[in-house]
Design a protein around this motif. Sequence first.
Motif, mmCIF file in Angstrom:
data_model
loop_
_atom_site.group_PDB
_atom_site.id
_atom_site.type_symbol
_atom_site.label_atom_id
_atom_site.label_comp_id
_atom_site.label_asym_id
_atom_site.label_seq_id
_atom_site.Cartn_x
_atom_site.Cartn_y
_atom_site.Cartn_z
ATOM 1 N N LEU A 1 0.813 -1.213 0.000
ATOM 2 C CA LEU A 1 0.000 0.000 0.000
ATOM 3 C C LEU A 1 0.847 1.263 0.000
ATOM 4 O O LEU A 1 0.409 2.308 -0.492
ATOM 5 N N LEU A 2 2.073 1.188 0.533
ATOM 6 C CA LEU A 2 2.883 2.392 0.703
ATOM 7 C C LEU A 2 3.166 3.100 -0.610
ATOM 8 O O LEU A 2 3.012 4.323 -0.708
ATOM 9 N N PHE A 3 3.571 2.366 -1.621
ATOM 10 C CA PHE A 3 3.957 2.982 -2.900
ATOM 11 C C PHE A 3 2.797 3.737 -3.551
ATOM 12 O O PHE A 3 2.912 4.937 -3.821
ATOM 13 N N PRO A 4 1.657 3.090 -3.822
ATOM 14 C CA PRO A 4 0.566 3.844 -4.466
ATOM 15 C C PRO A 4 -0.067 4.886 -3.552
ATOM 16 O O PRO A 4 -0.532 5.925 -4.041
ATOM 17 N N ALA A 5 -0.096 4.649 -2.234
ATOM 18 C CA ALA A 5 -0.758 5.577 -1.320
ATOM 19 C C ALA A 5 -0.002 6.881 -1.168
ATOM 20 O O ALA A 5 -0.601 7.932 -0.933
ATOM 21 N N ILE B 1 8.338 -8.224 0.719
ATOM 22 C CA ILE B 1 7.723 -8.561 -0.566
ATOM 23 C C ILE B 1 6.654 -7.537 -0.924
ATOM 24 O O ILE B 1 6.533 -7.102 -2.078
ATOM 25 N N GLY B 2 5.875 -7.127 0.075
ATOM 26 C CA GLY B 2 4.845 -6.132 -0.169
ATOM 27 C C GLY B 2 5.422 -4.809 -0.632
ATOM 28 O O GLY B 2 4.867 -4.156 -1.532
ATOM 29 N N LEU B 3 6.533 -4.387 -0.055
ATOM 30 C CA LEU B 3 7.156 -3.129 -0.460
ATOM 31 C C LEU B 3 7.686 -3.187 -1.894
ATOM 32 O O LEU B 3 7.588 -2.218 -2.651
ATOM 33 N N VAL B 4 8.250 -4.337 -2.249
ATOM 34 C CA VAL B 4 8.877 -4.475 -3.566
ATOM 35 C C VAL B 4 7.846 -4.706 -4.668
ATOM 36 O O VAL B 4 8.029 -4.252 -5.802
ATOM 37 N N PHE B 5 6.753 -5.379 -4.341
ATOM 38 C CA PHE B 5 5.788 -5.817 -5.362
ATOM 39 C C PHE B 5 5.264 -4.679 -6.246
ATOM 40 O O PHE B 5 5.262 -4.810 -7.479
ATOM 41 N N PRO B 6 4.816 -3.535 -5.689
ATOM 42 C CA PRO B 6 4.287 -2.479 -6.572
ATOM 43 C C PRO B 6 5.321 -1.931 -7.537
ATOM 44 O O PRO B 6 4.976 -1.556 -8.660
#
Length: 339
Positions: free
Chosen positions: A231-235, A286-291
Amino acid sequence: MLSKLVRFLKSHPILFLLLLTPGIPEYLSASSQITLLVVFPPLFFLFLAANVGLYGSGVILIREAMIRWKKGWASVFLLGVAYGIVEEGLDLWTLFYSKAGPVGNLGFYGHWLGVNWVWTVGLLIFHSVYSIGLPIFLFGLVFPELKTKSLVSGTRLAATALCLIADSIFLFVFVSAIYSGYNPGGTLLLFSGLVAATFVVLARKLPDNFLRTNPGQPKWSPRKFAFAGALLFPATLLAGGIAAGANLPPEIPFMLDIILAAFILTRAYKSMGTVNNQEEKVALSIGLVFPIAVFRSDSKHRPCQPADNRRRPILHPLLASTLEKMAPMDSLASFSTTD
């Protein structure tokens, strides 16, 4: 073959850290093209040297500060902001120049007193988290035995600092030549240097327990950590482009970026727990890298929009425009920019 590579990297921890940064912010995001290694190797290695000199030196020095000062993640993020100001402000001028290649309409939306404020806050968050924080975090996962140990000292530490200084001077001179019709002025550069120094002092003075995780087991499931990271990248990093398209007051994305980044990161860290949290740490990573990987893939099939440019440093479009006569135009097409 893979097992040999893993053993080699495990025996060379500094090399592993240098592969993570700029690996994540540059090569995973497609800001730098790995395909150049085949298409035009000299250009690839020129980019690689510039990246390692900048990102690699920065992340090593900040990790050393974290260990030697006995500080926590809050100080790391503050030092990451200082690093972002040095790179994007003092070296590359993207924080100031409205017509810098990757800035797009964020060079005019929120531009005030010579600073691209909306672009600046998003880009500093990106550098703090993805260029500095995430590589150090992943390094600690792979090398838990080195988590609190220094990697360089004495001559090596001095050489690392000199490498960052030399790379910064080179980029400053290079950008000064490219932007022959623009100069941010000594006042703005001096102010930026003072702001960066202020962040360093704050990081040094901040208590090591300023940002603490709650003791015990993780409070969230791995899936929730992965979602928070994704969520961090798009938010935060796309808010400026969206707000500019909707013609919202620039103060809204400026404040929203800071609030959302602080909320997501602090909530995730405090929920991480202190025991049996390896799986949760991997999920967050993984969540940080995925976007970033998703936007990289998507960018291959559509024109690059200003919102996407929030993750694209200016160094490589500048170098590419200078060196385009050295290689076929097709190999440099992905680096072309417009004002």
